[in-house]
Design a protein around this motif. Structure first.
Motif, short mmCIF file in Angstrom:
data_model
loop_
_atom_site.label_atom_id
_atom_site.label_comp_id
_atom_site.label_asym_id
_atom_site.label_seq_id
_atom_site.Cartn_x
_atom_site.Cartn_y
_atom_site.Cartn_z
N ASP A 231 13.67 -0.82 -19.55
CA ASP A 231 13.28 0.40 -18.84
C ASP A 231 11.86 0.26 -18.29
OD1 ASP A 231 15.63 1.76 -19.19
OD2 ASP A 231 14.94 2.90 -20.94
N ALA A 232 10.99 -0.35 -19.11
CA ALA A 232 9.60 -0.53 -18.70
C ALA A 232 9.49 -1.49 -17.52
CB ALA A 232 8.76 -1.05 -19.87
N VAL A 233 10.36 -2.50 -17.48
CA VAL A 233 10.39 -3.44 -16.35
C VAL A 233 10.75 -2.70 -15.07
CG1 VAL A 233 11.64 -5.40 -15.34
CG2 VAL A 233 10.89 -5.49 -17.72
N MET A 234 11.78 -1.88 -15.13
CA MET A 234 12.22 -1.13 -13.96
C MET A 234 11.14 -0.17 -13.48
SD MET A 234 15.37 -2.06 -13.13
CE MET A 234 16.35 -0.76 -12.42
N GLU A 235 10.50 0.51 -14.43
CA GLU A 235 9.45 1.47 -14.07
C GLU A 235 8.26 0.77 -13.43
OE1 GLU A 235 8.58 3.53 -17.66
OE2 GLU A 235 10.55 4.52 -17.76
N GLU A 236 7.89 -0.39 -13.96
CA GLU A 236 6.75 -1.11 -13.39
C GLU A 236 7.07 -1.68 -12.02
OE1 GLU A 236 3.23 -4.27 -14.61
OE2 GLU A 236 5.01 -4.13 -15.87
N ALA A 237 8.29 -2.17 -11.84
CA ALA A 237 8.71 -2.67 -10.52
C ALA A 237 8.61 -1.55 -9.49
CB ALA A 237 10.13 -3.23 -10.59
N ASP A 238 9.10 -0.37 -9.85
CA ASP A 238 9.05 0.78 -8.96
C ASP A 238 7.60 1.14 -8.62
OD1 ASP A 238 10.99 3.27 -8.05
OD2 ASP A 238 8.95 3.94 -8.53
N ARG A 239 6.77 1.19 -9.64
CA ARG A 239 5.37 1.57 -9.45
C ARG A 239 4.64 0.57 -8.55
NH1 ARG A 239 0.79 -0.05 -11.49
NH2 ARG A 239 1.79 -1.36 -13.08
N LEU A 240 4.86 -0.71 -8.80
CA LEU A 240 4.17 -1.74 -8.02
C LEU A 240 4.66 -1.79 -6.58
CD1 LEU A 240 4.09 -4.55 -10.71
CD2 LEU A 240 2.08 -3.46 -9.69
N PHE A 241 5.97 -1.65 -6.39
CA PHE A 241 6.54 -1.61 -5.04
C PHE A 241 5.88 -0.47 -4.24
CE2 PHE A 241 10.85 -3.71 -4.06
CZ PHE A 241 10.43 -4.13 -2.81
N ARG A 242 5.79 0.70 -4.88
CA ARG A 242 5.19 1.86 -4.21
C ARG A 242 3.72 1.62 -3.89
NH1 ARG A 242 8.34 6.23 -4.10
NH2 ARG A 242 10.24 6.16 -5.37
N GLU A 243 3.02 1.04 -4.83
CA GLU A 243 1.59 0.80 -4.62
C GLU A 243 1.36 -0.23 -3.52
OE1 GLU A 243 -2.18 -1.12 -7.09
OE2 GLU A 243 -0.47 -0.33 -8.20
N LEU A 244 2.08 -1.34 -3.57
CA LEU A 244 1.83 -2.44 -2.64
C LEU A 244 2.21 -2.10 -1.20
CD1 LEU A 244 3.06 -5.33 -4.95
CD2 LEU A 244 0.72 -5.04 -4.11
N LEU A 245 3.25 -1.27 -1.03
CA LEU A 245 3.68 -0.91 0.32
C LEU A 245 3.29 0.52 0.70
CD1 LEU A 245 7.26 -2.39 0.91
CD2 LEU A 245 5.12 -3.03 2.02
N SER A 246 2.54 1.19 -0.17
CA SER A 246 2.16 2.59 0.07
C SER A 246 3.39 3.43 0.43
CB SER A 246 1.11 2.67 1.19
OG SER A 246 -0.06 1.97 0.84
N ILE A 247 4.42 3.33 -0.41
CA ILE A 247 5.67 4.04 -0.17
C ILE A 247 5.48 5.53 -0.47
CG2 ILE A 247 8.08 4.27 -0.89
CD1 ILE A 247 8.01 1.28 -1.59
#
Length: 271
Positions: A46-62
């Motif tokens: 669950d933590a992997v999925m949450e971090e992937a989501d957070r980083l994707f949003r941060e890196l692409l300013s989603i």
């Protein structure tokens, strides 16, 4: 001596990512289990999925009104799923090579496809520009980078209808204004992870535009509402994707990788 892979299939991942993935294959997060053997419903994953989501949003300013989900397969899966979900009457496509032609073929199963522009007249050696976009389309589909022909959109286009882009091979390689797209999707094997997982970034209102009753696994609503967990997701590729996002952030994010990419391109084109 470091070896490189210049083939058109899966691409080289960062050394740090490969090293962490190798350790996780033996022991994931100190659990005593391999990442290949864990349940996808553990707190650690669950933590992997949450971090992937957070980083994707941060890196692409989603923006906040977009959802991210992952499914097994590749961009070719999305070729028919995009049309199955959104093509009610007519969709517009730009034909810039092999992958867009495949997307067009699949879309024709679900409705009328209007090829608004094509570069086939010059063997796909350019990106068509300045073409009209009818406002009665369900969506406009583009392929942002064409690996076989070497052409790429360098700017995000403006569209009066929902814009959907296959960004399999250039996602996170340059800055993108996500807010201009209704949906961005792609296979992960170029820039993010091993083959086996595909990603989608979708604006929430698009889920209200799904035009037909679909098999459960084909509907994008299924994967958004279940946080990519309706069925067992591709655990290992998603783990590697998360580590790639961590690595990308550590080197300075999209701006830094974009600088490096321009530097490499200048070296090649200069020669």
């Amino acid at each position: 001596m470091k070896k490189h892979n210049f083939n058109a299939g899966p691409s080289i991942l960062a050394d740090e990512v490969i090293e962490k993935a190798a350790k996780a294959v033996l022991d994931f997060n100190g659990s005593g289990l391999s990442v290949l053997s864990i349940s996808h419903r553990t707190k650690d994953f669950d933590a992997v999925m949450e971090e992937a989501d957070r980083l994707f949003r941060e890196l692409l300013s989603i923006p906040d009104n977009y959802k991210i989900f992952y499914i097994g397969g590749g961009a070719s899966t999305f070729f028919y799923e995009v049309a199955a979900n959104f093509l009610g009457k007519k969709a517009g496509y730009v034909n810039t090579g092999v992958w867009s032609k495949k997307a067009i073929k699949e879309a024709k199963r679900y409705g009328e496809v209007e090829v608004l522009a094509t570069s086939e007249d010059r063997n796909f050696t350019y990106i068509p520009k300045g073409f009209a976009i009818p406002e009665d389309l369900d969506y406009l589909h583009i392929t942002s980078n064409n690996t076989i022909y070497g052409t790429e959109y360098h700017e995000d286009i403006d569209s009066p209808v929902p814009l959907i882009a296959d960004m399999s091979s250039d996602i996170l390689s340059r800055p993108v204004d996500v807010s201009k797209y209704a949906m961005i999707y792609g296979g992960a094997q170029k820039n993010l992870a091993p083959a086996g997982v595909a990603f989608a970034i979708i604006r929430e209102d698009m889920l209200d535009r799904i035009v037909r009753d679909l098999p459960t696994m084909v509907s994008f609503r299924t994967h958004v509402e279940n946080n990519s967990m309706f069925n067992t997701p591709p655990v290992f590729p998603i783990y590697v994707l998360k580590e790639t996002l961590c690595w990308l952030k550590s080197i300075g994010g999209v701006e830094e990788i974009y600088r490096r990419n321009r530097e490499k391109a200048a070296l090649l084109y200069g020669e």
